[in-house]
Write a protein that holds these residues in place. Structure first.
Motif, PDB file in Angstrom:
ATOM      1  N   GLU A 105       0.462  -1.431  -0.269  1.00 16.48           N
ATOM      2  CA  GLU A 105      -0.093   0.001   0.552  1.00 16.48           C
ATOM      3  C   GLU A 105       0.945   1.541   0.171  1.00 16.48           C
ATOM      4  O   GLU A 105       0.298   2.893  -0.153  1.00 16.48           O
ATOM      5  N   VAL A 106       1.983   0.614   0.278  1.00 17.78           N
ATOM      6  CA  VAL A 106       3.165   2.130   0.510  1.00 17.78           C
ATOM      7  C   VAL A 106       4.909   2.056  -0.469  1.00 17.78           C
ATOM      8  O   VAL A 106       4.771   0.861   0.860  1.00 17.78           O
ATOM      9  N   ALA A 107       4.894   2.440  -0.759  1.00 20.23           N
ATOM     10  CA  ALA A 107       6.434   2.436  -1.332  1.00 20.23           C
ATOM     11  C   ALA A 107       7.506   2.438   0.087  1.00 20.23           C
ATOM     12  O   ALA A 107       7.195   3.228   1.204  1.00 20.23           O
ATOM     13  N   PRO A 108       7.808   1.265  -0.377  1.00 21.72           N
ATOM     14  CA  PRO A 108       9.353   1.175   0.843  1.00 21.72           C
ATOM     15  C   PRO A 108      10.639   2.181   1.357  1.00 21.72           C
ATOM     16  O   PRO A 108      10.271   2.842   2.914  1.00 21.72           O
ATOM     17  N   GLU A 109      10.373   2.905   0.725  1.00 24.50           N
ATOM     18  CA  GLU A 109      11.632   3.798   1.192  1.00 24.50           C
ATOM     19  C   GLU A 109      10.797   5.378   1.970  1.00 24.50           C
ATOM     20  O   GLU A 109      11.055   6.304   1.808  1.00 24.50           O
ATOM     21  N   ALA A 110       9.417   5.154   2.243  1.00 26.98           N
ATOM     22  CA  ALA A 110       8.060   5.934   2.371  1.00 26.98           C
ATOM     23  C   ALA A 110       7.663   5.536   4.389  1.00 26.98           C
ATOM     24  O   ALA A 110       7.088   6.478   4.696  1.00 26.98           O
ATOM     25  N   VAL A 111       8.832   4.575   4.570  1.00 21.14           N
ATOM     26  CA  VAL A 111       7.863   4.219   6.194  1.00 21.14           C
ATOM     27  C   VAL A 111       9.035   3.689   6.868  1.00 21.14           C
ATOM     28  O   VAL A 111      10.285   3.862   6.614  1.00 21.14           O
ATOM     29  N   ASP A 112       8.722   4.776   7.998  1.00 21.99           N
ATOM     30  CA  ASP A 112       8.902   4.904   9.072  1.00 21.99           C
ATOM     31  C   ASP A 112       9.839   4.567  10.112  1.00 21.99           C
ATOM     32  O   ASP A 112      10.208   3.886  10.522  1.00 21.99           O
ATOM     33  N   TYR A 113       8.425   3.635  11.025  1.00 26.42           N
ATOM     34  CA  TYR A 113       8.451   2.387  11.478  1.00 26.42           C
ATOM     35  C   TYR A 113       7.629   0.868  10.845  1.00 26.42           C
ATOM     36  O   TYR A 113       6.425   1.562  10.255  1.00 26.42           O
ATOM     37  N   ILE A 114       8.699  -0.279  11.060  1.00 26.75           N
ATOM     38  CA  ILE A 114       8.119  -1.408  10.667  1.00 26.75           C
ATOM     39  C   ILE A 114       7.425  -2.400  11.275  1.00 26.75           C
ATOM     40  O   ILE A 114       8.228  -2.238  12.586  1.00 26.75           O
ATOM     41  N   VAL A 115       6.360  -2.433  12.186  1.00 24.18           N
ATOM     42  CA  VAL A 115       5.194  -3.060  13.287  1.00 24.18           C
ATOM     43  C   VAL A 115       5.494  -4.759  11.921  1.00 24.18           C
ATOM     44  O   VAL A 115       5.064  -4.663  11.310  1.00 24.18           O
ATOM     45  N   TYR A 116       6.095  -5.709  13.047  1.00 24.35           N
ATOM     46  CA  TYR A 116       7.161  -6.850  12.149  1.00 24.35           C
ATOM     47  C   TYR A 116       6.077  -7.894  12.922  1.00 24.35           C
ATOM     48  O   TYR A 116       6.614  -8.314  14.597  1.00 24.35           O
ATOM     49  N   ALA A 117       6.320  -9.367  12.137  1.00 23.90           N
ATOM     50  CA  ALA A 117       6.425 -10.426  12.748  1.00 23.90           C
ATOM     51  C   ALA A 117       6.619 -11.432  11.798  1.00 23.90           C
ATOM     52  O   ALA A 117       6.453 -10.943  10.630  1.00 23.90           O
ATOM     53  N   PRO A 118       7.200 -12.390  12.129  1.00 25.12           N
ATOM     54  CA  PRO A 118       8.206 -13.287  10.771  1.00 25.12           C
ATOM     55  C   PRO A 118       7.018 -14.027  10.617  1.00 25.12           C
ATOM     56  O   PRO A 118       7.821 -14.769   8.515  1.00 25.12           O
ATOM     57  N   THR A 119       5.523 -14.177  11.041  1.00 27.59           N
ATOM     58  CA  THR A 119       4.834 -14.042   9.844  1.00 27.59           C
ATOM     59  C   THR A 119       3.959 -13.151   8.796  1.00 27.59           C
ATOM     60  O   THR A 119       3.718 -13.686   7.807  1.00 27.59           O
ATOM     61  N   GLY A 120       5.057 -12.276   8.436  1.00 31.00           N
ATOM     62  CA  GLY A 120       4.512 -11.230   7.591  1.00 31.00           C
ATOM     63  C   GLY A 120       5.153 -11.441   6.111  1.00 31.00           C
ATOM     64  O   GLY A 120       6.377 -12.131   6.433  1.00 31.00           O
ATOM     65  N   PRO A 121       5.371 -11.056   5.131  1.00 31.99           N
ATOM     66  CA  PRO A 121       5.858 -10.778   4.100  1.00 31.99           C
ATOM     67  C   PRO A 121       6.945 -10.543   4.447  1.00 31.99           C
ATOM     68  O   PRO A 121       7.862 -10.654   3.023  1.00 31.99           O
ATOM     69  N   VAL A 122       7.050  -9.111   4.504  1.00 29.92           N
ATOM     70  CA  VAL A 122       8.498  -8.610   4.205  1.00 29.92           C
ATOM     71  C   VAL A 122       9.584  -9.309   4.572  1.00 29.92           C
ATOM     72  O   VAL A 122      10.123  -9.906   6.191  1.00 29.92           O
ATOM     73  N   GLN A 123      10.972  -9.665   4.371  1.00 26.84           N
ATOM     74  CA  GLN A 123      12.472 -10.603   4.179  1.00 26.84           C
ATOM     75  C   GLN A 123      13.442  -9.832   4.204  1.00 26.84           C
ATOM     76  O   GLN A 123      14.037  -9.887   4.237  1.00 26.84           O
ATOM     77  N   ASP A 124      13.064  -9.202   2.999  1.00 33.97           N
ATOM     78  CA  ASP A 124      14.503  -7.730   2.637  1.00 33.97           C
ATOM     79  C   ASP A 124      13.807  -6.435   3.315  1.00 33.97           C
ATOM     80  O   ASP A 124      12.866  -6.289   2.680  1.00 33.97           O
ATOM     81  N   PHE A 125      14.378  -6.154   3.544  1.00 33.30           N
ATOM     82  CA  PHE A 125      14.737  -4.592   4.547  1.00 33.30           C
ATOM     83  C   PHE A 125      15.486  -3.651   3.896  1.00 33.30           C
ATOM     84  O   PHE A 125      15.061  -2.767   4.424  1.00 33.30           O
TER      85      PHE A 125
END
Length: 311
Positions: free
Chosen positions: A38-58
């Motif tokens: 929904e938003v470009a990665p370079e616009a993200v200030d904080y990531i609320v994370y869990a290993p079950t989410g899709p982001v693997q490359d930070f």
């Protein structure tokens, strides 16, 4: 306005979205909550994370000031070479309270010998009272936030509580031990042993044939911490020989625990389905938002992970 990316389990978004929105409103932090895509990665200030989410490359998250985990365990992300941002693990009041209640309940179950009376209703009358708490030695392996909270609670009930950690700690009412000699001392005392250790190379198979043999014969093991701490084959052998009297296990190397695993059928093992310390969205959201506030104010983050130690 900040952009906060929710990178947890999709099924939990309907729960976390209002919890995070409410916590940010209460803290007076203007922010937009977004899902991956929904938003470009370079616009993200904080990531609320869990290993079950899709982001693997930070790597694309060049503006992100911190990755804020919803899980207490970070072993599935701490070694990610693309993660250069600060990583914070979850420690919140709901998770802590859940751990305290699970540990206290199962310590009392073992201490009072409740299984015998619950499972044996044959009519045989054996009026044998259990010892009182000051006569029972309980050992906690791992004196982080959760281990220390459990140790204090058990000490308040009158148990003789010892704790062991890699580095020296001081907890009122608890005999704190550390190092290799301290571990041997702790195991020798452990009529009831509770493991709340992190998953690191140093803790893998810490409870093995050699260390289990150092415990009092018939001791009870409770593991609500990490499955890698126990050598499963060694524990099963110790249970079969009577060296270990009973084990209650909440965490495993493979989860869900496969139906064919021998723990399920063993008469001296109780399996609980990783429920000892579940993250509660309402309290977790407040911790996440407090770390966002700290990041914006230039203050140290809560529960920041030491990459070298792995937790």
């Amino acid at each position: 306005m900040l952009t906060i990316l929710y990178d947890g389990a999709a099924k939990m978004w309907p729960v976390y979205q209002p919890a995070l929105s409410t916590a940010m409103a209460e803290a007076g932090i203007p922010a937009r909550l977004a899902l991956p895509g929904e938003v470009a990665p370079e616009a993200v200030d904080y990531i609320v994370y869990a290993p079950t989410g899709p982001v693997q490359d930070f790597t694309p998250f060049t503006r992100t000031k911190a990755v804020l985990s919803l899980w207490a365990g970070v072993e599935r992300v701490v070694g990610n070479a693309t993660l250069t941002q600060p990583l914070c693990r979850m420690v919140d009041e709901g998770l802590e309270r859940g751990m305290i209640e699970w540990v206290t309940g199962h310590v009392l179950r073992a201490h009072l010998g409740m299984d015998k009376h619950i499972l044996d209703q044959s009519g045989k009358w054996e009026q044998i009272a259990p010892p009182l708490a000051p006569e029972r030695s309980v050992v906690i392996l791992g004196l982080g936030a959760l281990g220390a909270a459990c140790a204090r609670t058990l000490a308040s009930l009158g148990f003789r509580v010892s704790g062991w950690s890699r580095t020296p700690k001081e907890i009122t009412g608890v005999d704190c031990l550390s190092g290799a000699d301290g571990l041997r001392t702790a195991l020798a005392r452990a009529e009831i042993l509770v493991t709340i250790l992190p998953n690191t190379p140093e803790t893998t198979n810490l409870l093995n044939a050699e260390t289990l043999a150092q415990m009092p014969r018939g001791a009870v093991i409770l593991n609500p911490g990490r499955g890698n701490v126990i050598d499963d084959d060694a524990l099963l052998a110790a249970l079969d020989s009577g060296q270990i009297g009973q084990a209650t296990l909440d965490v495993f190397r493979i989860e869900p625990l496969p139906p064919e695993h021998p723990y399920w059928a063993h008469p001296h093992v109780t399996v609980t389905p990783h429920i000892a310390a579940e993250t509660r969205p309402s309290s977790a959201a407040r911790v996440i938002v407090e770390n966002i506030r700290r990041g914006e104010a230039g203050e140290p983050f809560l529960n920041r992970v030491d990459r070298d130690r792995g937790y």
